[in-house]
Design a protein around this motif. Structure first.
Motif, PDB file in Angstrom:
ATOM      1  N   VAL A  38       0.835  -1.201   0.000  1.00 25.47           N
ATOM      2  CA  VAL A  38       0.000   0.000   0.000  1.00 25.47           C
ATOM      3  C   VAL A  38       0.870   1.251   0.000  1.00 25.47           C
ATOM      4  O   VAL A  38       0.702   2.167  -0.817  1.00 25.47           O
ATOM      5  CB  VAL A  38      -0.947   0.001   1.218  1.00 25.47           C
ATOM      6  CG1 VAL A  38      -1.639   1.351   1.360  1.00 25.47           C
ATOM      7  CG2 VAL A  38      -1.967  -1.117   1.100  1.00 25.47           C
ATOM      8  N   THR A  39       1.817   1.311   0.917  1.00 26.21           N
ATOM      9  CA  THR A  39       2.662   2.495   1.042  1.00 26.21           C
ATOM     10  C   THR A  39       3.550   2.666  -0.186  1.00 26.21           C
ATOM     11  O   THR A  39       3.803   3.799  -0.627  1.00 26.21           O
ATOM     12  CB  THR A  39       3.525   2.392   2.315  1.00 26.21           C
ATOM     13  OG1 THR A  39       2.654   2.271   3.444  1.00 26.21           O
ATOM     14  CG2 THR A  39       4.397   3.619   2.494  1.00 26.21           C
ATOM     15  N   GLU A  42       1.436   4.285  -2.771  1.00 29.64           N
ATOM     16  CA  GLU A  42       1.128   5.664  -2.406  1.00 29.64           C
ATOM     17  C   GLU A  42       2.320   6.560  -2.770  1.00 29.64           C
ATOM     18  O   GLU A  42       2.150   7.678  -3.262  1.00 29.64           O
ATOM     19  CB  GLU A  42       0.826   5.777  -0.912  1.00 29.64           C
ATOM     20  CG  GLU A  42      -0.412   5.018  -0.447  1.00 29.64           C
ATOM     21  CD  GLU A  42      -1.712   5.598  -0.962  1.00 29.64           C
ATOM     22  OE1 GLU A  42      -2.429   6.259  -0.213  1.00 29.64           O
ATOM     23  OE2 GLU A  42      -2.022   5.376  -2.161  1.00 29.64           O
ATOM     24  N   SER A  85      -6.312  12.803   9.001  1.00 33.90           N
ATOM     25  CA  SER A  85      -6.264  11.353   9.168  1.00 33.90           C
ATOM     26  C   SER A  85      -5.951  10.921  10.594  1.00 33.90           C
ATOM     27  O   SER A  85      -6.462   9.891  11.054  1.00 33.90           O
ATOM     28  CB  SER A  85      -5.222  10.750   8.226  1.00 33.90           C
ATOM     29  OG  SER A  85      -3.917  11.196   8.578  1.00 33.90           O
ATOM     30  N   ILE A  98      -6.549   3.173   6.546  1.00 29.18           N
ATOM     31  CA  ILE A  98      -5.589   2.756   5.522  1.00 29.18           C
ATOM     32  C   ILE A  98      -6.322   2.210   4.299  1.00 29.18           C
ATOM     33  O   ILE A  98      -6.004   2.551   3.148  1.00 29.18           O
ATOM     34  CB  ILE A  98      -4.612   1.706   6.082  1.00 29.18           C
ATOM     35  CG1 ILE A  98      -3.704   2.335   7.138  1.00 29.18           C
ATOM     36  CG2 ILE A  98      -3.778   1.085   4.967  1.00 29.18           C
ATOM     37  CD1 ILE A  98      -2.893   1.323   7.943  1.00 29.18           C
ATOM     38  N   CYS A 101      -8.077   4.966   2.327  1.00 22.60           N
ATOM     39  CA  CYS A 101      -7.108   5.825   1.638  1.00 22.60           C
ATOM     40  C   CYS A 101      -6.585   5.172   0.364  1.00 22.60           C
ATOM     41  O   CYS A 101      -6.484   5.824  -0.682  1.00 22.60           O
ATOM     42  CB  CYS A 101      -5.943   6.170   2.567  1.00 22.60           C
ATOM     43  SG  CYS A 101      -6.334   7.402   3.823  1.00 22.60           S
ATOM     44  N   VAL A 102      -6.266   3.884   0.422  1.00 18.62           N
ATOM     45  CA  VAL A 102      -5.730   3.236  -0.783  1.00 18.62           C
ATOM     46  C   VAL A 102      -6.816   3.089  -1.847  1.00 18.62           C
ATOM     47  O   VAL A 102      -6.543   3.225  -3.051  1.00 18.62           O
ATOM     48  CB  VAL A 102      -5.084   1.877  -0.454  1.00 18.62           C
ATOM     49  CG1 VAL A 102      -6.083   0.839  -0.020  1.00 18.62           C
ATOM     50  CG2 VAL A 102      -4.283   1.359  -1.649  1.00 18.62           C
ATOM     51  N   GLU A 135      -2.771   8.163   4.429  1.00 24.63           N
ATOM     52  CA  GLU A 135      -2.334   6.770   4.592  1.00 24.63           C
ATOM     53  C   GLU A 135      -0.973   6.651   5.251  1.00 24.63           C
ATOM     54  O   GLU A 135      -0.777   5.810   6.132  1.00 24.63           O
ATOM     55  CB  GLU A 135      -2.304   6.079   3.222  1.00 24.63           C
ATOM     56  CG  GLU A 135      -2.024   4.584   3.285  1.00 24.63           C
ATOM     57  CD  GLU A 135      -0.546   4.242   3.356  1.00 24.63           C
ATOM     58  OE1 GLU A 135      -0.211   3.150   3.855  1.00 24.63           O
ATOM     59  OE2 GLU A 135       0.290   5.069   2.928  1.00 24.63           O
ATOM     60  N   THR A 138      -0.743   7.166   9.126  1.00 23.66           N
ATOM     61  CA  THR A 138      -1.578   6.168   9.791  1.00 23.66           C
ATOM     62  C   THR A 138      -0.909   4.796   9.754  1.00 23.66           C
ATOM     63  O   THR A 138      -0.897   4.054  10.749  1.00 23.66           O
ATOM     64  CB  THR A 138      -2.967   6.092   9.121  1.00 23.66           C
ATOM     65  OG1 THR A 138      -3.570   7.386   9.140  1.00 23.66           O
ATOM     66  CG2 THR A 138      -3.858   5.108   9.841  1.00 23.66           C
ATOM     67  N   ALA A 139      -0.337   4.442   8.608  1.00 28.09           N
ATOM     68  CA  ALA A 139       0.360   3.166   8.492  1.00 28.09           C
ATOM     69  C   ALA A 139       1.566   3.109   9.421  1.00 28.09           C
ATOM     70  O   ALA A 139       1.860   2.058  10.004  1.00 28.09           O
ATOM     71  CB  ALA A 139       0.793   2.940   7.045  1.00 28.09           C
TER      72      ALA A 139
END
Length: 458
Positions: A38-39, A42, A85, A98, A101-102, A135, A138-139
Motif C-alpha cells: 500500500v505504502t 502511495e 487522518s 488505511i 485511503c488506498v 495513509e 496512519t500506516a
C-alpha cells in the motif's frame, strides 16, 4: 499493598505485555508486506504528476499557472489529509483508514487517466492527495503498534524503506511507460493496487493496542488471540510467557491539546522541528536538481535526469543504513549524526560555490544519503513518543509539518537563487537550517531505543 488496576486498565496492560512477548514471525512479515505494498504505491502515485506534467502541458496547452496548479494541488491535499487522518484513525481505527485511503487513491488514478481537461483533473488530484497524505502517517502508527520494543527500529524502518523505493520505481516506470504508451497508461497502472484495499480489510487485523485504548477490550482480546494463533503456527513453537505488565493510563478521546501537555510538549516541539527541517532540506535540494543541471551547467535534459538520480539512489541507501543501525545506536544518535552529516556537505558546497555539475552531484548525493536516513527515522521515532489514544494524531501532525517543509524548501531555494544568482547562498541557508535541527536533536531529543510504547507513553 498495591491497589489493583481497574479491569479495563488491567486488560490493556495484559494486551501490551502479550504483544511485546511475540517473536518476529512469518505473520509479522506478511502484515508488513501487505501494508508495505500500500505504502509503496502511495509513494509511486505521489510524484507521478511531476513526470507526466510535460505531456499533460503539451496535450492540454497549459499555461505556467495551470502547470503550477497541477503540481501543487496534490501537495495541498496531502497536507490536509495528514491533518485529518490522525484524528480519524484515533477514532475509527488504523486499518479502516488505511483501506479507505488506498481505495480513494486508486479511484483517483482511474479518474485522472480518463480526464480530458484540467479542472476535473485538479479536483481528482486534490482528493487523491488527501488519501496519500492520510495513509502514510496512519500506516506508520499501525506498524509501530504491532512491533515489540527490542526490534521495533528495524521492523518499522524495513517497512518504511518501501516509500523511497516507490519514489524510485515511479521515476523509472515513468521513463519507460510514457514514451511507449502515454501518460494515461501510467495513471491506469497506478490504480491496479486498489485491490490491496480488499486485502487490507480481510488479512490485516486492527491494532489490539488501539482497540483496548478505545475501551473495546473484548475485541482487542479476540484479535490478539488470532494473532497469537498465527504466530504459533508460523513459528511452530509455544509463545514465551509475557513479562510483567507495565501500568497504563485510562483511555479517552484524543485532542490536539494532548500533544502539548506534560512530557509531550517538548516531544512535539522537537518532532515538529525535525519534520520541517528534514523535508525542507530534502525537497529544497532534490526538486531543483534537474533545473540546476540544465540552466546552470547547460546540460541536456537526459543528462540532467541521470545526474539527478544520484541523490535518489544515495537517499535509498541512506534509508537502508538507518534501518539496520537505528536499534544498535539509538534514535537520537541516528537523527543527530544524520542531520550533522547533512549539514557538512551543504557547507562544503557553499564554500566551493558548486562550480561544476560533478561537484554538485557528489556533494548533493552525500547530503541526500544522510538526509533521507533522518527523514525515514522520523516515521519510527514519532509513533514512539505518543500514547495509543493520540499516536495517529501525533503522526499526522508530523505529516503536516512534513508537507509544510516540502512546500517551503523549493520556494526558499528558488527565491534565494533568483535574488542572488549564487548557489553558495542557497547551500549556506540550507546548511544553517539543518544545523538548527542538529542542535535541537542533540540537546532535547529523547532516546526511545529498547523501551516499550507503554513505558514511553503510559
Amino acid at each position: 499493598m498495591t491497589e489493583a488496576a481497574p479491569p479495563d486498565l488491567a486488560a490493556r496492560q495484559d494486551i501490551a505485555a502479550r504483544l511485546e512477548r511475540l517473536p518476529l514471525s512469518r505473520w509479522h512479515v506478511t502484515v508488513r508486506l501487505v501494508i508495505g505494498v500500500v505504502t509503496f504505491f502511495e509513494a509511486f502515485d505521489q510524484l507521478l504528476i511531476a513526470y507526466t506534467l510535460p505531456e499533460i502541458t503539451r496535450e492540454w496547452g497549459l499555461t505556467s499557472a495551470g502547470a503550477t496548479s497541477a503540481l501543487t494541488t496534490g501537495s495541498v491535499g496531502m497536507l490536509l489529509g495528514a491533518l485529518i487522518s490522525g484524528r480519524l484513525a484515533d477514532r475509527i481505527g488504523r486499518v479502516r483508514v488505511i483501506a479507505v485511503c488506498v481505495a480513494v487513491t486508486a479511484l483517483g488514478s482511474v479518474g485522472m487517466a480518463l480526464c480530458t481537461s484540467l479542472a476535473p483533473f485538479l479536483v481528482l488530484r486534490f482528493v487523491q492527495g488527501l488519501a496519500i497524505g492520510g495513509e502514510v502517517p496512519t500506516a506508520a502508527s499501525y506498524i509501530s503498534e504491532l512491533s515489540g520494543a527490542r526490534r521495533r527500529g528495524r521492523f518499522v524502518l524495513v517497512y518504511e524503506v518501501v516509500f523511497p523505493a516507490g519514489l524510485a520505481v515511479g521515476a523509472l516506470a515513468s521513463a519507460w511507460i510514457i514514451p511507449h504508451w502515454g501518460w494515461r497508461a501510467l495513471f491506469a497502472l497506478a490504480a491496479v493496487p486498489g485491490v490491496v484495499a480488499v486485502l487490507v480489510q480481510r488479512r490485516v487485523p486492527e491494532s489490539p493496542r488501539w482497540l483496548a485504548a478505545c475501551g473495546r477490550t473484548a475485541d482487542a482480546v479476540r484479535t490478539l488471540e488470532r494473532i497469537e494463533t498465527e504466530v504459533r503456527r508460523s513459528t511452530g513453537r509455544d509463545l514465551p510467557e509475557p513479562a510483567p505488565a507495565r501500568p497504563v493510563t485510562g483511555g479517552r478521546t484524543s485532542t490536539l491539546g494532548d500533544l502539548f501537555t506534560g512530557r509531550y510538549r517538548r516531544r512535539t516541539a522537537v518532532l515538529w522541528t525535525l519534520w520541517f527541517v528534514g523535508y525542507l532540506a530534502n525537497y529544497g535540494i532534490t526538486s531543483w536538481l534537474p533545473t540546476l543541471y540544465t540552466r546552470t551547467y547547460g546540460m541536456s535534459t537526459s543528462a540532467s535526469l541521470w545526474y539527478s538520480t544520484a541523490a535518489s539512489v544515495a537517499g535509498l541507501v541512506g534509508c537502508v543504513l538507518a534501518a539496520f543501525t537505528v536499534d544498535r545506536f539509538g534514535r537520537r544518535v541516528v537523527l543527530a549524526v544524520g542531520l550533522a552529516a547533512t549539514t557538512a556537505p551543504m557547507f562544503v558546497l557553499a564554500a566551493l560555490g558548486a562550480t561544476s555539475a560533478p561537484q554538485l552531484a557528489v556533494w548533493s548525493a552525500l547530503a541526500a544519503l544522510f538526509n533521507f536516513a533522518v527523514n525515514i527515522s522520523l516515521y519510527l521515532y514519532t509513533p514512539e513518543l505518543y500514547p495509543t489514544r493520540s499516536r495517529a494524531l501525533g503522526c499526522s501532525m508530523g505529516g503536516v509539518l512534513n508537507r509544510l517543509g516540502l512546500i517551503t524548501g523549493p520556494v526558499l531555494v528558488g527565491a534565494l537563487h533568483a535574488a542572488t544568482g549564487d548557489l553558495s547562498a542557497v547551500f549556506l541557508a540550507l546548511g544553517g537550517i539543518t544545523l538548527v535541527g542538529t542542535v535541537v536533536t542533540a540537546l532535547f531529543a529523547e532516546e526511545t531505543k529498547g523501551r516499550t510504547l507503554e513505558e514511553l507513553s503510559p
